[in-house]
Design an enzyme around this catalytic site. Structure first.
Site, PDB file in Angstrom:
ATOM      1  N   SER A 292       0.798  -1.209   0.000  1.00 40.03           N
ATOM      2  CA  SER A 292       0.000   0.000   0.000  1.00 40.03           C
ATOM      3  C   SER A 292       0.837   1.269   0.000  1.00 40.03           C
ATOM      4  CB  SER A 292      -0.947  -0.050   1.197  1.00 40.03           C
ATOM      5  OG  SER A 292      -2.009   0.839   1.020  1.00 40.03           O
ATOM      6  N   LYS A 317      -1.303  -3.902  -3.099  1.00 36.63           N
ATOM      7  CA  LYS A 317      -2.579  -3.332  -2.653  1.00 36.63           C
ATOM      8  C   LYS A 317      -2.719  -1.947  -3.267  1.00 36.63           C
ATOM      9  CE  LYS A 317      -5.380  -1.748   1.183  1.00 36.63           C
ATOM     10  NZ  LYS A 317      -5.500  -0.349   0.721  1.00 36.63           N
ATOM     11  N   GLN A 321      -9.048   3.625   0.993  1.00 37.53           N
ATOM     12  CA  GLN A 321     -10.222   3.529   1.865  1.00 37.53           C
ATOM     13  C   GLN A 321     -10.532   4.872   2.532  1.00 37.53           C
ATOM     14  OE1 GLN A 321      -7.837   0.883   1.866  1.00 37.53           O
ATOM     15  NE2 GLN A 321      -9.337   0.006   0.478  1.00 37.53           N
TER      16      GLN A 321
END
Length: 473
Positions: A292, A317, A321
């Protein structure tokens, strides 16, 4: 508007939150909630359950279950609903400390999958690795559980035991780990100077204070005459978007792209650097546990700052979010995937990861499976536990002669030599005490920087680039 709610963005397996980065939309809209027929349907279901179920039911649990059901229908491991206690635990992690085993996890196909063990945590010290599947905790299966419920079972008070049953790719049978839970204090930045004026900064997670700590350590190294830098994000599960942008800006020249975010309507917003770049060479170290935000930094440095990526392929990833708290009066939290992020050149690395410019593997003993302590391994046996022991013995210098899992006379001799050195009973068997001593000695060896092939290779690459630059002048 949602009551003036600020968009919060998370970029890890289970997510960390902060204010939206500059250039991102700061507010989201609510589009009316339930219409009359939808509200009637849900209300009817609640009433029917309360009136007809054979036991008394908790209405708040039914409502939580309804929200959880909506989140599960998204089939997205990174979107979830958190009740008050789980939300509080989530906030603790953002602030930088909590009690547990110290592993970032996500949910995939009903399984709890390790994104990365946190550096220095009980999980990392025990040997938990990225991509491990946690099948059970203290004998209780986690399969099919909501991620928040599974995390609640993995976490626990300091000093308590978590016996994990792990499924690992390449291991024929499950592996058992017994881990003592502890306070996990997230000191997210560590730095030191290597010979030749090569600075090394390790980032274990992108928490709220990480950018400031990184700036402090980088400034200190530069003041000491640093000529090249290695940034180590191995086993870094990610963190806060604005924090990683702050760090990337110190290396990406002004006007160049750091990251792009694309919403459901295919609209892209790019974050351009306001920094000035660096004159010295930079190499970034990553592995399968680099996820991420770590991948955002890697992509930005590689594609916009000319840095080399070294080590292993990253986790993969590529989603963003948003976490909402103000919409609920009971302290609960809703985390929803609202966009995907792209590297500066527009690549989406989700489920693929970034490939290193220079692949460097660690020694085989870095990834050896632990030995089953419930069975004593003896002469003439042939199994995976013997193979693990042979790999450990070989790494520690007690040459077993083979690493294929067959317990021959030379393996017995190696075991006896190790037992003698450790002042254990010299019986040539791998019993519980011998297995524990082998693993303890191996962990110590793995933690010795002299055995870190990837770090040594990254330092050598920076030295080579410094020498090449010097030869041009």
């Amino acid at each position: 508007m949602i009551g003036g709610s600020v968009l919060t963005m998370a970029l890890t397996g289970s997510g960390f939150i902060t204010q939206a980065a500059s250039g991102q939309a700061a507010l989201l809209e609510v589009k009316g909630g339930l219409n009359k027929e939808e509200a009637k349907k849900i209300g009817a279901a609640l009433d029917l359950i309360q009136s007809n179920y054979y036991q008394d039911v908790d209405r708040s649990k039914l409502l939580d279950g309804a929200i959880n059901g909506m989140m599960e229908s998204l089939d997205d491991p990174y979107s979830s609903y958190m009740g008050k206690q789980t939300a509080e635990d989530f906030e603790e992690t953002i602030s930088g400390s909590f009690s547990g085993i110290g592993a970032e996890v996500s949910s995939e196909d009903g399984n709890v999958v390790v994104v990365s063990p946190i550096k220095g945590s009980p999980a990392e010290k025990a040997g938990i690795r990225a991509k491990d599947i946690i099948m059970a905790v203290n004998g209780v299966s986690l399969h099919g559980l909501k991620l928040n419920d599974a995390v609640a079972k993995i976490r626990g008070p300091k000093g308590s035991e978590a016996k994990l049953t792990i499924k690992r790719s390449g291991s024929a049978s499950p592996i058992e780990y017994t881990i003592l839970r502890a306070d996990v204090d997230l000191e997210t930045v560590k730095a030191h100077m290597e010979p030749g004026k090569i600075g090394v900064i390790e980032i274990t997670q992108f928490s709220l204070n990480t950018a400031e700590r990184f700036k402090q350590e980088l400034s200190k190294l530069e003041s000491e005459g640093m000529e090249g830098l290695v940034i180590d994000v191995r086993n870094n599960p990610g963190g806060v978007l604005s924090v990683v942008i702050d760090i990337a800006e110190q290396f990406v020249p002004k006007g160049k792209m750091i990251v792009q975010v694309e919403d459901k309507n295919k609209k892209r917003d790019g974050t351009l650097s306001k920094g000035s770049g660096k004159s010295y060479p930079v190499t970034l170290l990553m592995n399968k546990g680099s996820a991420s935000a770590s991948e955002i930094l890697a992509g930005a440095l590689q594609q916009s700052a000319g840095a080399k990526l070294m080590g292993d392929n990253s986790f993969g990833k590529g989603t963003v979010q948003t976490s909402f708290t103000k919409q609920f009066d009971d302290g609960s939290l809703l985390k929803i995937t609202i966009a995907k992020w792209l590297t500066p050149n527009g690549s989406w690395i989700h489920k693929k990861g970034l490939q290193p410019d220079i692949a460097v593997a660690q020694p085989d003993y870095f990834s050896v499976a632990p030995i089953n302590k419930e069975t004593t391994q003896k002469y003439n046996m042939n199994n995976a536990d013997v193979k693990s022991a042979q790999i450990m013995l070989d790494a520690l210098g007690y040459k077993p002669g083979r690493k294929d899992g067959f317990f021959d006379e030379k393996t017995v001799s190696g075991v006896k030599s190790f037992q003698k050195e450790q002042k254990l009973s010299e019986n040539g068997n791998i019993d519980t005490k011998t297995a524990e001593a082998l693993e303890t000695a191996l962990i110590k060896q793995i933690r010795d920087p002299k055995n870190d092939n990837q770090l040594k290779a990254a330092i050598a690459e920076v030295q080579k680039e410094i020498a090449a630059a010097a030869s041009k002048h």
